[in-house]
Design an enzyme around this catalytic site. Sequence first.
Site, PDB file in Angstrom:
ATOM      1  N   LYS A 103      -9.015  -7.191   7.672  1.00 53.05           N
ATOM      2  CA  LYS A 103      -7.652  -7.049   8.841  1.00 53.05           C
ATOM      3  C   LYS A 103      -8.436  -7.697  10.604  1.00 53.05           C
ATOM      4  O   LYS A 103      -9.323  -7.610  11.048  1.00 53.05           O
ATOM      5  CB  LYS A 103      -7.826  -5.638   9.182  1.00 53.05           C
ATOM      6  CG  LYS A 103      -7.202  -5.250   7.710  1.00 53.05           C
ATOM      7  CD  LYS A 103      -7.443  -3.104   8.082  1.00 53.05           C
ATOM      8  CE  LYS A 103      -7.117  -2.564   6.873  1.00 53.05           C
ATOM      9  NZ  LYS A 103      -6.850  -1.347   6.852  1.00 53.05           N
ATOM     10  N   GLU A 163     -10.717   0.790  -2.631  1.00 54.79           N
ATOM     11  CA  GLU A 163     -11.353   0.566  -1.434  1.00 54.79           C
ATOM     12  C   GLU A 163     -12.260   1.482  -0.615  1.00 54.79           C
ATOM     13  O   GLU A 163     -10.954   3.121  -0.704  1.00 54.79           O
ATOM     14  CB  GLU A 163     -10.347   0.339  -0.476  1.00 54.79           C
ATOM     15  CG  GLU A 163     -10.264  -0.368   0.656  1.00 54.79           C
ATOM     16  CD  GLU A 163      -8.729  -1.059   0.999  1.00 54.79           C
ATOM     17  OE1 GLU A 163      -7.365  -1.083   0.324  1.00 54.79           O
ATOM     18  OE2 GLU A 163      -8.246  -0.802   1.950  1.00 54.79           O
ATOM     19  N   SER A 177       0.768  -1.697  -0.156  1.00 52.81           N
ATOM     20  CA  SER A 177       0.208   0.591   0.597  1.00 52.81           C
ATOM     21  C   SER A 177       0.921   1.387   0.108  1.00 52.81           C
ATOM     22  O   SER A 177       1.122   1.254   0.907  1.00 52.81           O
ATOM     23  CB  SER A 177      -0.662  -0.040   1.014  1.00 52.81           C
ATOM     24  OG  SER A 177      -1.707   1.385   1.167  1.00 52.81           O
TER      25      SER A 177
HETATM   26  O1  OSB Z   1      -6.907   0.625   4.820  1.00 54.00           O
HETATM   27  O2  OSB Z   1      -5.615  -0.305   4.279  1.00 54.00           O
HETATM   28  C1  OSB Z   1      -5.255   1.099   5.083  1.00 54.00           C
HETATM   29  C2  OSB Z   1      -2.398   1.312   7.157  1.00 54.00           C
HETATM   30  C3  OSB Z   1      -3.347   2.164   8.228  1.00 54.00           C
HETATM   31  C4  OSB Z   1      -4.283   2.066   7.831  1.00 54.00           C
HETATM   32  C5  OSB Z   1      -5.391   2.346   7.795  1.00 54.00           C
HETATM   33  C6  OSB Z   1      -5.162   1.342   6.312  1.00 54.00           C
HETATM   34  C7  OSB Z   1      -3.783   1.572   5.887  1.00 54.00           C
HETATM   35  C8  OSB Z   1      -2.722   0.591   5.412  1.00 54.00           C
HETATM   36  C9  OSB Z   1      -1.315  -0.254   5.036  1.00 54.00           C
HETATM   37  O3  OSB Z   1      -3.742   0.634   3.344  1.00 54.00           O
HETATM   38  C10 OSB Z   1      -1.647  -1.518   5.414  1.00 54.00           C
HETATM   39  C11 OSB Z   1       0.078  -1.448   4.769  1.00 54.00           C
HETATM   40  O4  OSB Z   1       0.645  -1.697   5.221  1.00 54.00           O
HETATM   41  O5  OSB Z   1      -0.030  -2.581   7.152  1.00 54.00           O
HETATM   42 MG    MG Z   2      -8.667   1.083   3.772  1.00 53.39          MG
END
Ligand code: OSB
Ligand code: MG
Length: 372
Positions: free
Chosen positions: A266, A217, A139
Amino acid sequence: MRIESLELLHCRLPLVHPFETSFGREVEKDTVVLRIRADGIEGFGEAPVAAAPGYSAETVETCWSVVRDWMGPPLVGSEIGPETDVGALWPKIRGHHMARAGIEAALWDLRARAAGEALAGLYAPPGERPAETIPAGVSVGIQSSPEKLVERVREHVEAGYRRVKVKVKRSWDVEVVARVREAFPALPLGADANGDYGPEDIPRLRELDALGLLFLEQPFAPDDIASHARLQAEMKTMVCLDESVPSLEATRSALDLGAGRMVNLKPARVGGITRARRVRDLCRERGVPLWCGGLLESGIGRLHNVAMAAGPGFTHPGDISGSKRYVAEDVIEPPVEVGKDGMIRVPTRPGLGHAVREDVLKRYALRRLRIA
Ligand code: OSB
Ligand code: MG
């Protein structure tokens, strides 16, 4: 085994790159590591909360207080057997999913070490075998310019990552994603808005349909199921749900209502591995595309996620990346590594399968609390 103690460590890990989303910018990752001792064994879990209530309402402080006052005391001194449903602890406590998930993860690690089994085997459905490797995805946060974003995406593609997700927000979306798509026409690519849009933005979001994204998303606020359903009905791109699905029931409802066609699971968001396994099973039964997300976990939470994602049901690469994309020094040894082929090895040794580095935990711990 009798639970002897529960320790909380508030750690602040410096990130190698700031991580920017529609809800804010993080330069360090605050997290809570949980250590549970029983029968001379230790188990580690992580509640990947943040300093600020940006992604969810949970923070380091809420986790600290609910574990100290409500979840920790009844657990310490209790008996946990191989048959105990650790997902059913604290039936009267609502919310605080990350805190709950962190403790539950430590109990799974403890149980896995006691049984001499790897976590991945325990997290897979009964009788099924986890994969030996999982594909890495990443990400990528909001950058200072579109050129910078293309460059950061390139680094990951060249390192073998199998799927890239870019963060978007109202002032950083169609044009920027189009630039990434132009540079990487065949890359499995997604975009994550963390709820920055409202129903008035539906025409704009539909423009993303021309870019061949794997998913969009969480475009709308967590509670706005109706807008997600409207957009999904008008869009070819799969709407993928994150903040809107904090539980099994919410996932079932959202899928029934057509609010999305893909799920980012998650374990910490849904309140732990037991609940995450049920969400996985639901998606699998319904043939819903599923991948494992993350919350910038340290190596401890990351290894629990790797073990979860190794089971069947996960149809796409998720947000599980190598440790060095986040921190210079991880709390585990060896760190999580991505091979040239873009794959991450699933540990086969008991429990987490990697050693926990006491020196690193100590260096980054701002405070500790032991409930004994
Ligand atoms: O929305 O998926 C998300 C990180 C922190 C809070 C929310 C999100 C994210 C990420 C990264 O997109 C996920 C990662 O690299 O652990
Ligand atoms: Mg997300």
